[in-house]
Write a protein that holds these residues in place. Sequence first.
Motif, PDB file in Angstrom:
ATOM      1  N   GLY A 156      -4.708  -9.114   7.887  1.00  0.00           N
ATOM      2  CA  GLY A 156      -3.422  -8.087   7.886  1.00  0.00           C
ATOM      3  C   GLY A 156      -3.636  -6.551   7.464  1.00  0.00           C
ATOM      4  O   GLY A 156      -2.756  -5.901   7.159  1.00  0.00           O
ATOM      5  N   ARG A 157      -5.010  -6.294   7.232  1.00  0.00           N
ATOM      6  CA  ARG A 157      -5.247  -4.827   6.706  1.00  0.00           C
ATOM      7  C   ARG A 157      -6.209  -4.227   7.697  1.00  0.00           C
ATOM      8  O   ARG A 157      -6.742  -3.326   7.201  1.00  0.00           O
ATOM      9  N   ALA A 158      -6.150  -4.712   8.962  1.00  0.00           N
ATOM     10  CA  ALA A 158      -6.885  -3.809  10.111  1.00  0.00           C
ATOM     11  C   ALA A 158      -6.561  -2.332  10.183  1.00  0.00           C
ATOM     12  O   ALA A 158      -7.564  -1.599  10.181  1.00  0.00           O
ATOM     13  N   ALA A 159      -5.499  -2.156  10.454  1.00  0.00           N
ATOM     14  CA  ALA A 159      -4.823  -0.688  10.510  1.00  0.00           C
ATOM     15  C   ALA A 159      -5.517   0.328   9.438  1.00  0.00           C
ATOM     16  O   ALA A 159      -5.494   1.463   9.469  1.00  0.00           O
ATOM     17  N   GLU A 160      -5.182  -0.440   8.263  1.00  0.00           N
ATOM     18  CA  GLU A 160      -5.134   0.460   6.969  1.00  0.00           C
ATOM     19  C   GLU A 160      -6.669   0.697   6.685  1.00  0.00           C
ATOM     20  O   GLU A 160      -6.993   1.949   6.384  1.00  0.00           O
ATOM     21  N   ARG A 161      -7.655  -0.030   7.110  1.00  0.00           N
ATOM     22  CA  ARG A 161      -8.928   0.203   7.334  1.00  0.00           C
ATOM     23  C   ARG A 161      -9.364   1.193   8.159  1.00  0.00           C
ATOM     24  O   ARG A 161     -10.136   2.231   7.676  1.00  0.00           O
ATOM     25  N   VAL A 162      -8.837   1.387   9.319  1.00  0.00           N
ATOM     26  CA  VAL A 162      -9.113   2.390  10.198  1.00  0.00           C
ATOM     27  C   VAL A 162      -8.503   3.509   9.714  1.00  0.00           C
ATOM     28  O   VAL A 162      -9.305   4.605   9.886  1.00  0.00           O
ATOM     29  N   VAL A 163      -7.402   3.609   9.113  1.00  0.00           N
ATOM     30  CA  VAL A 163      -6.751   4.935   8.672  1.00  0.00           C
ATOM     31  C   VAL A 163      -7.408   5.548   7.467  1.00  0.00           C
ATOM     32  O   VAL A 163      -7.861   6.729   7.651  1.00  0.00           O
ATOM     33  N   ARG A 164      -7.874   4.763   6.532  1.00  0.00           N
ATOM     34  CA  ARG A 164      -8.781   5.046   5.361  1.00  0.00           C
ATOM     35  C   ARG A 164     -10.019   5.640   6.032  1.00  0.00           C
ATOM     36  O   ARG A 164     -10.590   6.768   5.143  1.00  0.00           O
ATOM     37  N   ARG A 165     -10.626   5.091   7.066  1.00  0.00           N
ATOM     38  CA  ARG A 165     -12.102   5.596   7.334  1.00  0.00           C
ATOM     39  C   ARG A 165     -11.744   6.842   8.163  1.00  0.00           C
ATOM     40  O   ARG A 165     -12.284   7.851   8.211  1.00  0.00           O
ATOM     41  N   VAL A 166     -10.961   6.917   9.347  1.00  0.00           N
ATOM     42  CA  VAL A 166     -10.733   8.011  10.299  1.00  0.00           C
ATOM     43  C   VAL A 166      -9.970   9.103   9.524  1.00  0.00           C
ATOM     44  O   VAL A 166     -10.387  10.186   9.862  1.00  0.00           O
ATOM     45  N   VAL A 167      -8.883   8.699   9.012  1.00  0.00           N
ATOM     46  CA  VAL A 167      -7.892   9.986   8.516  1.00  0.00           C
ATOM     47  C   VAL A 167      -8.364  10.682   7.210  1.00  0.00           C
ATOM     48  O   VAL A 167      -8.467  11.659   6.587  1.00  0.00           O
ATOM     49  N   LEU A 168      -8.488   9.562   6.075  1.00  0.00           N
ATOM     50  CA  LEU A 168      -8.746   9.640   4.683  1.00  0.00           C
ATOM     51  C   LEU A 168     -10.195   9.887   4.321  1.00  0.00           C
ATOM     52  O   LEU A 168     -10.539  10.300   3.061  1.00  0.00           O
ATOM     53  N   GLY A 169     -11.095   9.485   5.200  1.00  0.00           N
ATOM     54  CA  GLY A 169     -12.613   9.748   5.005  1.00  0.00           C
ATOM     55  C   GLY A 169     -13.231   8.898   4.090  1.00  0.00           C
ATOM     56  O   GLY A 169     -14.386   9.116   3.583  1.00  0.00           O
ATOM     57  N   GLU A 170     -12.535   7.701   4.045  1.00  0.00           N
ATOM     58  CA  GLU A 170     -13.084   6.714   3.204  1.00  0.00           C
ATOM     59  C   GLU A 170     -14.342   5.767   3.764  1.00  0.00           C
ATOM     60  O   GLU A 170     -13.826   5.302   4.597  1.00  0.00           O
ATOM     61  N   THR A 171     -15.387   5.779   3.143  1.00  0.00           N
ATOM     62  CA  THR A 171     -16.488   5.182   3.909  1.00  0.00           C
ATOM     63  C   THR A 171     -16.481   3.639   3.755  1.00  0.00           C
ATOM     64  O   THR A 171     -17.141   2.927   4.194  1.00  0.00           O
ATOM     65  N   GLU A 172     -15.928   3.344   2.550  1.00  0.00           N
ATOM     66  CA  GLU A 172     -16.036   1.884   2.318  1.00  0.00           C
ATOM     67  C   GLU A 172     -14.677   1.239   2.502  1.00  0.00           C
ATOM     68  O   GLU A 172     -13.548   1.490   1.948  1.00  0.00           O
ATOM     69  N   PRO A 173     -14.551   0.188   3.609  1.00  0.00           N
ATOM     70  CA  PRO A 173     -13.201  -0.320   3.825  1.00  0.00           C
ATOM     71  C   PRO A 173     -12.800  -1.257   2.645  1.00  0.00           C
ATOM     72  O   PRO A 173     -13.625  -1.874   1.929  1.00  0.00           O
ATOM     73  N   PRO A 174     -11.414  -1.472   2.540  1.00  0.00           N
ATOM     74  CA  PRO A 174     -10.905  -2.441   1.608  1.00  0.00           C
ATOM     75  C   PRO A 174     -11.546  -3.779   1.724  1.00  0.00           C
ATOM     76  O   PRO A 174     -11.845  -4.208   2.883  1.00  0.00           O
ATOM     77  N   PRO A 175     -11.790  -4.728   0.775  1.00  0.00           N
ATOM     78  CA  PRO A 175     -12.308  -5.929   0.869  1.00  0.00           C
ATOM     79  C   PRO A 175     -11.612  -6.994   1.908  1.00  0.00           C
ATOM     80  O   PRO A 175     -10.282  -6.721   1.733  1.00  0.00           O
ATOM     81  N   VAL A 176     -12.151  -7.876   2.722  1.00  0.00           N
ATOM     82  CA  VAL A 176     -11.558  -8.772   3.611  1.00  0.00           C
ATOM     83  C   VAL A 176     -11.144 -10.109   2.758  1.00  0.00           C
ATOM     84  O   VAL A 176     -11.928 -10.439   2.042  1.00  0.00           O
TER      85      VAL A 176
END
Length: 737
Positions: free
Chosen positions: A683-703
């Motif tokens: 349920g958080r796949a889109a959030e991971r993508v946006v945080r990496r691509v747009v917000l520049g966060e290198t560590e994705p939220p935990p699964v």
Amino acid sequence: MPRFSVIVPAYKVQAYLPECLDSVLSQSYPDLELIAVDDCSPDACGAIIDEYAARDARVKPVHLAENQGLGPARNAGMAEATGDYLVFLDSDDTLTPDALRAVADRLKETGDPDVLVFDYARTYWDGRQVRNQLGAQLTEQGPAPFRLEDRPGLLRLLMVAWNKACRRDFVERHGFRFPPGYYEDTPWTFPVLLTAQSLATLDRVCVHYRQRRRGSILGTTSTQHFDLFEQYDRVFAYVEQRPELTRWRPELFRRMVDHYATVFSKPGRLPRGSHGAFLRRARAHYRRYRVPGVRLRPRHALVRFGLHRTFRALRLAAAVRRQVLKSAVRLFRAVRTAGLRLHYRVQLRLPLRADRAVFAAREGRGDPAALEEAFRTLAPRLGTAWVVRPGQEHAAPAGPRRLRPGTAAYWTALARSRYLVSDAGFEGRLRKRPGQVFVQTRQGTPLAHAGLDLLERPAAARDADPAELLRDVDQWDYVLSGNRHATLTWERVLPGGYTTLEYGLPRTDVLQRATAADVTRLRASLGIPEGAVAILYAPARRDHLRTQRPLLDLERIVRRLGPRYVVLARTHVPVHGTRIIDVSAHPDPAGLCLASDVLLTDYAPVMFDYAGLDRPIVVHAEDWAVYEAVHGAYLDLPAAPPGAVARDEDELIDIFATGHWYGSRSAQLRAAFRERFCPWDDGRAAERVVRRVVLGETEPPPVVPLAERTPAPAACARAPLATVPQPPGPRPVTDSR
């Protein structure tokens, strides 16, 4: 008694006859007899026929004492026929591989109609193949069998005998025979189609119609083209003797006039000096068989008035007019295209807009729509736009600004938006600028071959251009992946310098976030009765087939299963029936998944999404060998399925009727499949993508671990399945399979 009697008349075709006979005898459907008629041919045709008869008992040789022509030779073959159906084949043409099997299957499907019409392709001496341009008349959609009045367009097809299978007792009962002459097919085909009480079509090329280098007999210069008048006299005489066929006179009249105009206007048909006589005969026939009120094409005035020179002048003027209009249209399009290209080049030189993002999806919404929502939620400063192609307006999300391809606003957005997101691609002229970020979402987990692997699958690849594909790949910055299998496949078949984000599929987020209330609301909106078991039927598209045909008899299935079951049919052909809800045009596949209780599919990628819901999946793998041969496959699906597997329709019904679809064995298969292909779908796949691509966060939220996920339960999970109607007799133990 054989199923087919294939009748092949032969005269002066010794160079082509062996290939013709081989194409019949090598058919995968062997229940046939081949009646080869030597029409007193002066070459080696007779000897070739005897050689084949000595090698294969299915060959019946017939030798005529004198040359009689194609029509009487076919009659001689019919006199020897014992098969259920007559199939005529000219001796320089060939049957395509498996043609008779396809014909036999279609005859069985349609209840043995009087006549089955199938398709053909012209094969040229230089290797080209061109399919019949009127093949759309052979669509298998709609009821079958049918009467000619239901599909009168069949009369527009080439009037020949060799694109049909005719039931022998129908032919004998009505006494159909071929007349002598140059155009012997005309007074055979029209009466056969007009008289048949049941017709069916097969949208498949079954005959390769050879186009010789020096043309066919009908394309040669000869006074025998005058035979056409006598043959149409036979056609109208047949109709006049049968009052019930009078209603077809207008269409026959129109076809006759068109045929005359075609023969007259084709260069090289009529000898020099014979055009006037031909036109006088045609005009006399026009007056004899004229039907008042029939609208004809302008070129038919040639036959009506006999104005030879006037017709040529009018045709020249019409050709000039068409050319002028085409030139004007081409000029307008060229000016418009040049203007848009100039506009795009100007926009490419203007600064990028860091707060703009453009989204596009091939069909529906999918991953790009889920990402667009996440963009607006997590980065509200961004303005988003959605590319809306013609016919997809209903599927576009409500939030973003809409862009029509090919407009100035569209090219402005592509040139100046920082983020480009698509599951397919944008226009081929797209030039990704430094600073732009292209996110390629693909279309789920790959089962069939994709990318460069399609080079080995021409039927599935169609017109795919590998060079163009690789140019697109070189523009990608990120490719989304839902699991390790997808990651390894994309990086091999789509080689490029992009970064793979194995974060899960954004389109599955809604499946994990939905609640029981959402399920209830969706079911009500689709009209699913309360307490019903909703089967979502979503088969894969057969890209190698021009006509998509039903793979299952859904009405029979729901009738056998009883009133508790409802089918949500997301198919590629219209379906109707009691307790069948056609959802093919529904813009939200995720909503259909949530509303259903079980997925029934074959090889559609939706099974990978649906597995994340942890609801039952049933696989119908009847044509797996064909699908794998045409499309290729990365997985042996029948060996490692996400649930119960049915090899035919009866086994499928048994799986549902006995409860095997939700048994413990099916649950074990689904758990293994889910663990392999849904590790990130929490349920958080889109959030991971946006945080990496747009917000520049290198560590994705935990699964969230699989065991801790709580997707919305199916409606039937809250109802007692024991009330599902069962067939009489003891119920088998479902977990023992």
